[in-house]
Design a protein around this motif. Structure first.
Motif, PDB file in Angstrom:
ATOM      1  N   VAL A 189       0.815  -1.219   0.000  1.00 34.09           N
ATOM      2  CA  VAL A 189       0.000   0.000   0.000  1.00 34.09           C
ATOM      3  C   VAL A 189       0.849   1.270   0.000  1.00 34.09           C
ATOM      4  O   VAL A 189       0.761   2.088  -0.921  1.00 34.09           O
ATOM      5  CB  VAL A 189      -0.966   0.015   1.211  1.00 34.09           C
ATOM      6  CG1 VAL A 189      -1.779   1.301   1.254  1.00 34.09           C
ATOM      7  CG2 VAL A 189      -1.883  -1.198   1.189  1.00 34.09           C
ATOM      8  N   LEU A 238      -6.803   6.743   3.541  1.00 36.95           N
ATOM      9  CA  LEU A 238      -6.922   5.330   3.893  1.00 36.95           C
ATOM     10  C   LEU A 238      -7.881   5.231   5.064  1.00 36.95           C
ATOM     11  O   LEU A 238      -7.728   5.951   6.049  1.00 36.95           O
ATOM     12  CB  LEU A 238      -5.567   4.742   4.302  1.00 36.95           C
ATOM     13  CG  LEU A 238      -4.444   4.795   3.282  1.00 36.95           C
ATOM     14  CD1 LEU A 238      -3.131   4.346   3.911  1.00 36.95           C
ATOM     15  CD2 LEU A 238      -4.786   3.931   2.086  1.00 36.95           C
ATOM     16  N   SER A 239      -8.838   4.344   4.966  1.00 41.41           N
ATOM     17  CA  SER A 239      -9.770   4.170   6.078  1.00 41.41           C
ATOM     18  C   SER A 239      -9.250   3.098   7.030  1.00 41.41           C
ATOM     19  O   SER A 239      -8.478   2.210   6.640  1.00 41.41           O
ATOM     20  CB  SER A 239     -11.154   3.765   5.561  1.00 41.41           C
ATOM     21  OG  SER A 239     -11.125   2.444   5.039  1.00 41.41           O
ATOM     22  N   ASP A 299     -11.030   0.773   8.279  1.00 42.17           N
ATOM     23  CA  ASP A 299     -11.595  -0.482   7.786  1.00 42.17           C
ATOM     24  C   ASP A 299     -10.766  -1.038   6.624  1.00 42.17           C
ATOM     25  O   ASP A 299     -10.504  -2.241   6.549  1.00 42.17           O
ATOM     26  CB  ASP A 299     -13.046  -0.273   7.359  1.00 42.17           C
ATOM     27  CG  ASP A 299     -13.734  -1.570   6.984  1.00 42.17           C
ATOM     28  OD1 ASP A 299     -13.711  -2.522   7.800  1.00 42.17           O
ATOM     29  OD2 ASP A 299     -14.290  -1.639   5.873  1.00 42.17           O
ATOM     30  N   GLY A 300     -10.348  -0.165   5.718  1.00 42.88           N
ATOM     31  CA  GLY A 300      -9.524  -0.589   4.594  1.00 42.88           C
ATOM     32  C   GLY A 300      -8.182  -1.151   5.039  1.00 42.88           C
ATOM     33  O   GLY A 300      -7.693  -2.140   4.481  1.00 42.88           O
ATOM     34  N   ILE A 301      -7.582  -0.521   6.034  1.00 42.38           N
ATOM     35  CA  ILE A 301      -6.312  -1.012   6.567  1.00 42.38           C
ATOM     36  C   ILE A 301      -6.511  -2.389   7.189  1.00 42.38           C
ATOM     37  O   ILE A 301      -5.729  -3.319   6.941  1.00 42.38           O
ATOM     38  CB  ILE A 301      -5.720  -0.014   7.590  1.00 42.38           C
ATOM     39  CG1 ILE A 301      -5.318   1.283   6.871  1.00 42.38           C
ATOM     40  CG2 ILE A 301      -4.522  -0.632   8.324  1.00 42.38           C
ATOM     41  CD1 ILE A 301      -5.003   2.430   7.807  1.00 42.38           C
ATOM     42  N   LYS A 344      -8.829  -4.581   6.490  1.00 41.57           N
ATOM     43  CA  LYS A 344      -9.092  -5.561   5.424  1.00 41.57           C
ATOM     44  C   LYS A 344      -7.806  -5.941   4.697  1.00 41.57           C
ATOM     45  O   LYS A 344      -7.612  -7.106   4.338  1.00 41.57           O
ATOM     46  CB  LYS A 344     -10.119  -5.006   4.434  1.00 41.57           C
ATOM     47  CG  LYS A 344     -11.524  -5.013   4.996  1.00 41.57           C
ATOM     48  CD  LYS A 344     -12.523  -4.450   4.017  1.00 41.57           C
ATOM     49  CE  LYS A 344     -13.916  -4.480   4.609  1.00 41.57           C
ATOM     50  NZ  LYS A 344     -14.919  -3.884   3.714  1.00 41.57           N
ATOM     51  N   THR A 345      -6.937  -4.983   4.478  1.00 40.01           N
ATOM     52  CA  THR A 345      -5.663  -5.287   3.824  1.00 40.01           C
ATOM     53  C   THR A 345      -4.822  -6.205   4.690  1.00 40.01           C
ATOM     54  O   THR A 345      -4.235  -7.176   4.195  1.00 40.01           O
ATOM     55  CB  THR A 345      -4.895  -3.993   3.509  1.00 40.01           C
ATOM     56  OG1 THR A 345      -5.694  -3.181   2.629  1.00 40.01           O
ATOM     57  CG2 THR A 345      -3.556  -4.291   2.850  1.00 40.01           C
TER      58      THR A 345
END
Length: 76
Positions: free
Chosen positions: A45, A56-57, A59-61, A63-64
């Protein structure tokens, strides 16, 4: 590990490492998991971010990181 220039992104140096560790630790609330995954998060990322701004959210972090764990066969 430490960066003398602070947070940075767009490449794979110490500044991006510091940013990745801070973001992953904050999003997960788990320093041990953050230590385990921040380098992979940096390469996947942080090193790919371009320009002066990004978003960057949490939640996105998360999920990654979950995807990174699944790639390693250790999903949580």
């Amino acid at each position: 590990m430490g960066s003398t220039i602070g947070f940075n992104w767009g490449y794979s140096g110490s500044g991006p490492s510091q940013l990745a560790l801070a973001l992953v630790a904050d999003a997960l609330g788990d320093d041990d998991r953050a230590q385990e995954h921040y380098q992979s998060f940096k390469f996947k990322v942080i090193s790919r971010l371009e320009g002066d701004r990004f978003e960057l959210s949490e939640d996105g972090i998360r999920k990654t990181v979950a995807a990174l764990e699944a790639e390693r066969g250790r999903g949580r």
